[in-house]
Design a protein around this motif. Structure first.
Motif, PDB file in Angstrom:
ATOM      1  N   ASN A   1       7.417   9.709  -6.291  1.00  8.15           N
ATOM      2  CA  ASN A   1       8.793   9.990  -6.689  1.00  8.15           C
ATOM      3  C   ASN A   1       8.981   9.924  -8.200  1.00  8.15           C
ATOM      4  OD1 ASN A   1       9.711  10.562  -4.105  1.00  8.15           O
ATOM      5  ND2 ASN A   1      10.354   8.477  -3.702  1.00  8.15           N
ATOM      6  N   LEU A   2       8.231   9.048  -8.879  1.00  3.51           N
ATOM      7  CA  LEU A   2       8.303   9.002 -10.346  1.00  3.51           C
ATOM      8  C   LEU A   2       7.861  10.336 -10.953  1.00  3.51           C
ATOM      9  CD1 LEU A   2       6.879   5.465 -11.214  1.00  3.51           C
ATOM     10  CD2 LEU A   2       9.181   6.305 -11.724  1.00  3.51           C
TER      11      LEU A   2
ATOM     12  N   LYS B   1      16.426   5.330  -5.977  1.00  2.00           N
ATOM     13  CA  LYS B   1      17.083   5.065  -4.694  1.00  2.00           C
ATOM     14  C   LYS B   1      16.303   5.703  -3.542  1.00  2.00           C
ATOM     15  CE  LYS B   1      21.677   5.208  -2.653  1.00  2.00           C
ATOM     16  NZ  LYS B   1      23.076   5.567  -2.916  1.00  2.00           N
ATOM     17  N   LEU B   2      15.715   6.871  -3.781  1.00  3.74           N
ATOM     18  CA  LEU B   2      14.917   7.541  -2.758  1.00  3.74           C
ATOM     19  C   LEU B   2      13.686   6.698  -2.421  1.00  3.74           C
ATOM     20  CD1 LEU B   2      14.522  10.034  -0.972  1.00  3.74           C
ATOM     21  CD2 LEU B   2      13.295  11.087  -2.890  1.00  3.74           C
ATOM     22  N   SER B   3      13.064   6.115  -3.435  1.00  8.18           N
ATOM     23  CA  SER B   3      11.909   5.242  -3.204  1.00  8.18           C
ATOM     24  C   SER B   3      12.304   3.999  -2.416  1.00  8.18           C
ATOM     25  CB  SER B   3      11.276   4.822  -4.535  1.00  8.18           C
ATOM     26  OG  SER B   3      10.724   5.935  -5.192  1.00  8.18           O
ATOM     27  N   LEU B   4      13.468   3.460  -2.705  1.00  8.15           N
ATOM     28  CA  LEU B   4      13.931   2.286  -1.962  1.00  8.15           C
ATOM     29  C   LEU B   4      14.164   2.621  -0.493  1.00  8.15           C
ATOM     30  CD1 LEU B   4      16.456   0.680  -4.483  1.00  8.15           C
ATOM     31  CD2 LEU B   4      14.155  -0.130  -3.874  1.00  8.15           C
ATOM     32  N   ILE B   5      14.780   3.758  -0.227  1.00  3.61           N
ATOM     33  CA  ILE B   5      15.047   4.152   1.154  1.00  3.61           C
ATOM     34  C   ILE B   5      13.737   4.431   1.895  1.00  3.61           C
ATOM     35  CG2 ILE B   5      16.080   5.928   2.633  1.00  3.61           C
ATOM     36  CD1 ILE B   5      18.296   6.190   0.431  1.00  3.61           C
TER      37      ILE B   5
ATOM     38  N   ALA C   1       9.031   2.581   5.319  1.00  4.81           N
ATOM     39  CA  ALA C   1       7.582   2.391   5.477  1.00  4.81           C
ATOM     40  C   ALA C   1       7.249   0.919   5.703  1.00  4.81           C
ATOM     41  CB  ALA C   1       6.845   2.929   4.252  1.00  4.81           C
ATOM     42  N   THR C   2       7.874   0.048   4.948  1.00  5.29           N
ATOM     43  CA  THR C   2       7.617  -1.380   5.071  1.00  5.29           C
ATOM     44  C   THR C   2       8.090  -1.910   6.420  1.00  5.29           C
ATOM     45  OG1 THR C   2       7.760  -1.655   2.678  1.00  5.29           O
ATOM     46  CG2 THR C   2       8.071  -3.634   4.022  1.00  5.29           C
ATOM     47  N   SER C   3       9.302  -1.546   6.806  1.00 12.90           N
ATOM     48  CA  SER C   3       9.847  -2.005   8.092  1.00 12.90           C
ATOM     49  C   SER C   3       9.046  -1.459   9.266  1.00 12.90           C
ATOM     50  CB  SER C   3      11.312  -1.572   8.225  1.00 12.90           C
ATOM     51  OG  SER C   3      12.084  -2.103   7.181  1.00 12.90           O
ATOM     52  N   ALA C   4       8.697  -0.184   9.194  1.00 16.26           N
ATOM     53  CA  ALA C   4       7.948   0.431  10.291  1.00 16.26           C
ATOM     54  C   ALA C   4       6.560  -0.196  10.424  1.00 16.26           C
ATOM     55  CB  ALA C   4       7.827   1.941  10.076  1.00 16.26           C
ATOM     56  N   CYS C   5       5.878  -0.427   9.327  1.00 24.20           N
ATOM     57  CA  CYS C   5       4.550  -1.046   9.398  1.00 24.20           C
ATOM     58  C   CYS C   5       4.629  -2.470   9.950  1.00 24.20           C
ATOM     59  CB  CYS C   5       3.876  -1.030   8.031  1.00 24.20           C
ATOM     60  SG  CYS C   5       3.250   0.593   7.559  1.00 24.20           S
ATOM     61  N   ALA C   6       5.669  -3.208   9.569  1.00 22.53           N
ATOM     62  CA  ALA C   6       5.839  -4.566  10.097  1.00 22.53           C
ATOM     63  C   ALA C   6       6.024  -4.527  11.616  1.00 22.53           C
ATOM     64  CB  ALA C   6       7.015  -5.254   9.420  1.00 22.53           C
TER      65      ALA C   6
ATOM     66  N   PHE D   1       0.828  -1.210   0.000  1.00 23.70           N
ATOM     67  CA  PHE D   1       0.000   0.000   0.000  1.00 23.70           C
ATOM     68  C   PHE D   1       0.861   1.258   0.000  1.00 23.70           C
ATOM     69  CE2 PHE D   1      -3.657  -2.254   2.431  1.00 23.70           C
ATOM     70  CZ  PHE D   1      -4.171  -2.750   1.265  1.00 23.70           C
ATOM     71  N   ILE D   2       1.735   1.375   1.004  1.00 25.23           N
ATOM     72  CA  ILE D   2       2.470   2.624   1.185  1.00 25.23           C
ATOM     73  C   ILE D   2       3.627   2.763   0.190  1.00 25.23           C
ATOM     74  CG2 ILE D   2       3.803   4.023   2.806  1.00 25.23           C
ATOM     75  CD1 ILE D   2       2.103   2.783   5.057  1.00 25.23           C
ATOM     76  N   SER D   3       4.438   1.734   0.053  1.00 25.98           N
ATOM     77  CA  SER D   3       5.612   1.832  -0.832  1.00 25.98           C
ATOM     78  C   SER D   3       5.259   2.116  -2.290  1.00 25.98           C
ATOM     79  CB  SER D   3       6.476   0.574  -0.718  1.00 25.98           C
ATOM     80  OG  SER D   3       7.060   0.523   0.569  1.00 25.98           O
ATOM     81  N   PRO D   4       4.238   1.471  -2.853  1.00 31.02           N
ATOM     82  CA  PRO D   4       3.895   1.831  -4.233  1.00 31.02           C
ATOM     83  C   PRO D   4       3.504   3.297  -4.384  1.00 31.02           C
ATOM     84  CG  PRO D   4       2.923  -0.283  -3.689  1.00 31.02           C
ATOM     85  CD  PRO D   4       3.470   0.295  -2.403  1.00 31.02           C
TER      86      PRO D   4
END
Length: 131
Positions: free
Chosen positions: A100-101, A108-112, A117-122, A91-94
């Motif tokens: 960013n696109l 690289k900014l999207s990856l960071i 976002a992914t780690s924090a939500c987990a 949801f959040i990362s896409p």
């Protein structure tokens, strides 16, 4: 107890963000195009309001996650972690990538940012089912 779990989950997400962006400060500032002064810090500094608003936004995310978990029967550590991971990753990362696109920002900014976002939500998912 529900509000306390949301508050703690938001605090955990905030704390992870502090560590995440301290560790990745250099590549994040370069990818985000942050102008820096001679001391290497962002020009103009950062307003304390940024941190307060960030915490409020994390409260909103944690609150909605808690509500969704309650409706979906997410009640174990495994389900909390996997559901949080899915929220961050799907949801959040896409949405971060899309923004960013269109902003012509480096991937690289999207990856960071998406990684945070992914780690924090987990982690927030774990906290929400623990309390």
């Amino acid at each position: 107890m529900d509000f306390l779990s949301v508050l703690i989950a938001a605090a955990v997400g905030f704390g992870l963000g502090a560590v995440w962006y301290m560790v990745l400060a250099e590549p994040w500032m370069a990818a985000a195009g942050i102008k820096r002064g001679a001391d290497g810090k962002p020009e103009g500094g950062q307003s304390p309001a940024i941190f307060a608003i960030t915490f409020v936004m994390l409260l909103l995310v944690a609150g909605m996650m808690r509500h969704t978990f309650a409706l979906s029967g997410v009640d174990t550590l495994g389900k909390g972690f996997l559901s949080g991971l899915g929220i961050g990753l799907f949801f959040i990362s896409p949405w971060i990538v899309i923004n960013n696109l269109y902003g012509d920002r480096p991937f690289k900014l999207s990856l960071i940012d998406g990684g945070y976002a992914t780690s924090a939500c987990a982690l927030m998912g774990l906290v929400l089912v623990l309390l």
